[in-house]
Design an enzyme around this catalytic site. Structure first.
Site, PDB file in Angstrom:
ATOM      1  N   SER A  37      -5.744 -13.088  16.805  1.00  0.00           N
ATOM      2  CA  SER A  37      -4.934 -14.303  16.824  1.00  0.00           C
ATOM      3  C   SER A  37      -4.032 -14.331  15.594  1.00  0.00           C
ATOM      4  O   SER A  37      -4.259 -13.619  14.621  1.00  0.00           O
ATOM      5  CB  SER A  37      -5.831 -15.545  16.821  1.00  0.00           C
ATOM      6  OG  SER A  37      -6.651 -15.576  17.955  1.00  0.00           O
ATOM      7  N   ARG A  38      -3.033 -15.168  15.670  1.00  0.00           N
ATOM      8  CA  ARG A  38      -2.287 -15.505  14.467  1.00  0.00           C
ATOM      9  C   ARG A  38      -3.193 -16.345  13.566  1.00  0.00           C
ATOM     10  O   ARG A  38      -4.202 -16.889  14.004  1.00  0.00           O
ATOM     11  CB  ARG A  38      -1.036 -16.313  14.833  1.00  0.00           C
ATOM     12  CG  ARG A  38      -0.063 -15.590  15.745  1.00  0.00           C
ATOM     13  CD  ARG A  38       0.724 -14.565  15.002  1.00  0.00           C
ATOM     14  NE  ARG A  38       1.810 -14.013  15.813  1.00  0.00           N
ATOM     15  CZ  ARG A  38       2.668 -13.126  15.354  1.00  0.00           C
ATOM     16  NH1 ARG A  38       2.572 -12.675  14.118  1.00  0.00           N
ATOM     17  NH2 ARG A  38       3.625 -12.651  16.134  1.00  0.00           N
ATOM     18  N   ALA A  39      -2.801 -16.445  12.288  1.00  0.00           N
ATOM     19  CA  ALA A  39      -3.562 -17.273  11.360  1.00  0.00           C
ATOM     20  C   ALA A  39      -3.620 -18.707  11.869  1.00  0.00           C
ATOM     21  O   ALA A  39      -2.630 -19.239  12.374  1.00  0.00           O
ATOM     22  CB  ALA A  39      -2.923 -17.229   9.983  1.00  0.00           C
TER      23      ALA A  39
ATOM     24  N   THR B 218      -5.695 -21.426   9.918  1.00  0.00           N
ATOM     25  CA  THR B 218      -5.636 -22.198   8.674  1.00  0.00           C
ATOM     26  C   THR B 218      -5.468 -21.300   7.463  1.00  0.00           C
ATOM     27  O   THR B 218      -5.458 -21.794   6.339  1.00  0.00           O
ATOM     28  CB  THR B 218      -6.922 -23.031   8.511  1.00  0.00           C
ATOM     29  OG1 THR B 218      -8.057 -22.153   8.521  1.00  0.00           O
ATOM     30  CG2 THR B 218      -7.062 -24.035   9.629  1.00  0.00           C
ATOM     31  N   SER B 219      -5.329 -20.002   7.646  1.00  0.00           N
ATOM     32  CA  SER B 219      -5.253 -19.060   6.530  1.00  0.00           C
ATOM     33  C   SER B 219      -3.810 -18.627   6.275  1.00  0.00           C
ATOM     34  O   SER B 219      -2.930 -18.868   7.099  1.00  0.00           O
ATOM     35  CB  SER B 219      -6.124 -17.832   6.828  1.00  0.00           C
ATOM     36  OG  SER B 219      -5.525 -17.053   7.847  1.00  0.00           O
TER      37      SER B 219
ATOM     38  N   ASP C 234     -11.449 -25.877  12.795  1.00  0.00           N
ATOM     39  CA  ASP C 234     -11.955 -24.609  13.342  1.00  0.00           C
ATOM     40  C   ASP C 234     -13.444 -24.799  13.581  1.00  0.00           C
ATOM     41  O   ASP C 234     -14.283 -24.288  12.849  1.00  0.00           O
ATOM     42  CB  ASP C 234     -11.682 -23.472  12.354  1.00  0.00           C
ATOM     43  CG  ASP C 234     -11.752 -22.104  13.005  1.00  0.00           C
ATOM     44  OD1 ASP C 234     -11.945 -22.045  14.237  1.00  0.00           O
ATOM     45  OD2 ASP C 234     -11.634 -21.094  12.298  1.00  0.00           O
TER      46      ASP C 234
ATOM     47  N   LYS D 295     -15.802 -20.637   5.035  1.00  0.00           N
ATOM     48  CA  LYS D 295     -16.039 -21.519   6.183  1.00  0.00           C
ATOM     49  C   LYS D 295     -17.510 -21.875   6.289  1.00  0.00           C
ATOM     50  O   LYS D 295     -17.874 -22.995   6.646  1.00  0.00           O
ATOM     51  CB  LYS D 295     -15.584 -20.837   7.473  1.00  0.00           C
ATOM     52  CG  LYS D 295     -14.098 -20.857   7.728  1.00  0.00           C
ATOM     53  CD  LYS D 295     -13.788 -20.255   9.087  1.00  0.00           C
ATOM     54  CE  LYS D 295     -12.294 -20.230   9.344  1.00  0.00           C
ATOM     55  NZ  LYS D 295     -11.970 -19.607  10.647  1.00  0.00           N
TER      56      LYS D 295
END
Length: 509
Positions: free
Chosen positions: A207-209, A211-212, A269, A301
């Site tokens: 996936s794309r980022a 929250t990073s 997330d 996380k």
């Protein structure tokens, strides 16, 4: 009486995975139907129908009274030229809206409920408001383990699925994934070339980022194309044993990509959605064996070992019932991995490791070899405990670098890789001592304010890690940005809280 035809106009607005329609306030359809802003409408043209959220405008430079404006997402879904005739009508609520309301009320949803919700999400029948309600209602541990299982099944069913068994002839199709939250942790870009050089099949879709400051797809995009259609992706894997791509273009678990578009701005997330997101994409990509990295640390996380074990059990429960062989590795998440945070900087670190460069970050190299070794041990011809040695030999011999170059060329090498942001600011140590802690979340925020990952050359270059001695005035890290405003935002945040703790060192008496 049929509604009057309108002429489609492409409105160049990126609404980020939401269909939006634009009608002028004086449009006869608006006056006759009593449409209001944020109403749900259906758009019909050339045999295609989509649902959209209505925006009412007063400026004829956007749309005229005889036109129907479509956002970039909606225009792409309609797949008709500008000027084509279309008509709009009030939309019926999605069939699954009742199930969503029950979940908002705290009820447990059935398998059929979750499949219905995910079908409607994948077909863009939910507005961003409704998507946000679903994401919030299922945040935390508000999905029980069977709901997570059904959500994962539904995400797989809503998209395409790859099957590699004719190629591996019953052997494992492998992958490695990290749950995220640790800046710079680009181990996948090292694991994939190592294990595919060993001869294993590893179709890595990422996936794309969320929250990073960078995801694997964002960082690989520095080097090669990552938005590949389904047919090209499958051919690349057949030719090279693997890939490092964004899964959204190939239509794998499309509902997940839509949910991510809401999770990102909300910075949510949740465990259940994380499990469903990760496992649905791995199974859709055809993986049979997965090594999962769960970092644990005070600003990761997952903050504690009991929380890591709870998450591990949830992953194992769902994976087992879906026939996926899963091995969980719990790792140190106390600080960023590698030296760079942001796509260009993280790609630099990966290539340094592959080239056996003396400047390569040792922690990124060591962790990647450990994870690659675990994946290699899925090979039935490899004895347990031999994987790390095999992975090290592949890296040190240059075979991993050659394989990475083959993957880059197959996906489409960038002839002019993007440059690192030239605007910089150094954050300095406030006193003599040693770095005792680094806040992952704060460093990620600083890198994101600098522009990462949307501005691919932005980020943070770490000059000190935990345990390193520093003197007052020495730089701890360097912020890179491409725009003055971004540099100012990140510099101001770093001034309030650098994310580093420098503890005074005591001298022996």
């Amino acid at each position: 009486m049929n509604p009057p035809d309108l002429r489609i106009r492409r409105v160049a607005i990126d609404t980020w995975r939401e269909n939006v329609a634009y009608l002028h306030r004086d449009c006869p359809v608006v006056r006759a139907s009593g449409f209001q802003a944020l109403s749900k409408v259906t758009v019909h043209a050339n045999g295609t129908t989509i649902s959209a959220v209505l925006n009412v405008v007063d400026d004829e430079r956007i749309v005229q009274a005889c036109e129907l404006g479509l956002s970039e997402d909606a225009f792409a879904r309609m797949n008709v030229p500008e000027g084509h005739a279309a008509h709009v009508a009030p939309a019926e609520p999605p069939a699954s809206i009742g199930a969503l309301h029950r979940k908002i009320g705290g009820e447990r949803l059935s398998r059929d409920d979750l499949h219905a919700i995910v079908r409607d999400i994948a077909q863009a029948r939910y507005s961003k408001i409704e998507l946000a309600a679903f994401v919030v209602a299922t945040n935390g541990y508000d999905l029980d383990r069977d709901e997570v299982l059904h959500l994962t099944e539904a995400m797989i069913a809503a998209g395409r699925r790859l099957d590699w068994q004719h190629q591996v002839r019953g052997g494992p199709v492998v992958d490695k994934h990290c749950i995220g939250g640790i800046p710079g942790n680009r181990t996948s870009m090292l694991v994939v070339p190592i294990v595919t050089a060993h001869g294993m099949l590893c179709p890595k879709t990422s996936s794309r980022a969320i929250t990073s400051p960078a995801g694997t797809a964002d960082t690989m995009e520095v080097l090669a194309e990552v938005e590949l259609p389904f047919e090209r992706l499958t051919q690349i894997v057949r030719d090279t044993n693997g890939c490092l791509v964004w899964g959204g273009r190939a239509g794998l678990s499309p509902a997940d990509d839509i949910l991510i578009s809401v999770e990102r701005p909300l910075a949510i997330d949740s465990p259940g959605q994380m499990v469903a997101s990760i496992l649905s994409k791995k199974i859709a990509a055809g993986s049979t064996h997965l090594v999962l990295d769960i970092p644990v640390g005070p600003t990761a996380k997952v903050r504690s070992m009991p929380a890591a074990q709870q998450l591990r059990k949830l992953f194992e429960y769902v994976a087992d019932r879906l026939g996926l062989h899963l091995e969980v590795v719990i790792t140190d998440g106390s600080q960023p991995i590698g030296s760079g945070i942001g796509p260009v900087l993280e790609a630099r670190d990966v290539m340094r490791v592959l080239r056996n460069d003396p400047a390569a970050p040792a922690d990124l190299r060591d962790k990647s070899l450990r994870l690659a070794g675990r994946v290699i041990e899925f090979d039935p011809d490899v004895r347990g405990g031999d994987g790390w040695r095999i992975a090290r030999d592949i890296l040190e011999s240059g075979r991993a670098l050659a394989q990475m170059n083959a993957l880059i060329d197959a996906q489409g090498r960038r002839l002019q890789p993007p440059a690192l942001g030239e605007m910089t600011h150094e954050v300095i140590a406030p006193a003599d001592g040693a770095v005792s802690a680094i806040d992952n979340l704060q460093l990620a925020r600083i890198a994101r304010l600098a522009g990462a990952p949307q501005v691919i050359g932005a980020g943070v270059d770490l000059l000190r890690k935990q345990g390193d001695a520093v003197q007052a005035g020495q730089p701890l890290y360097r912020i890179h940005a491409c725009y003055a405003a971004d540099l100012g935002f990140s510099r101001d945040l770093a001034a309030r809280d650098s994310g580093y703790t420098v503890a005074a060192t005591t001298r022996p008496s």
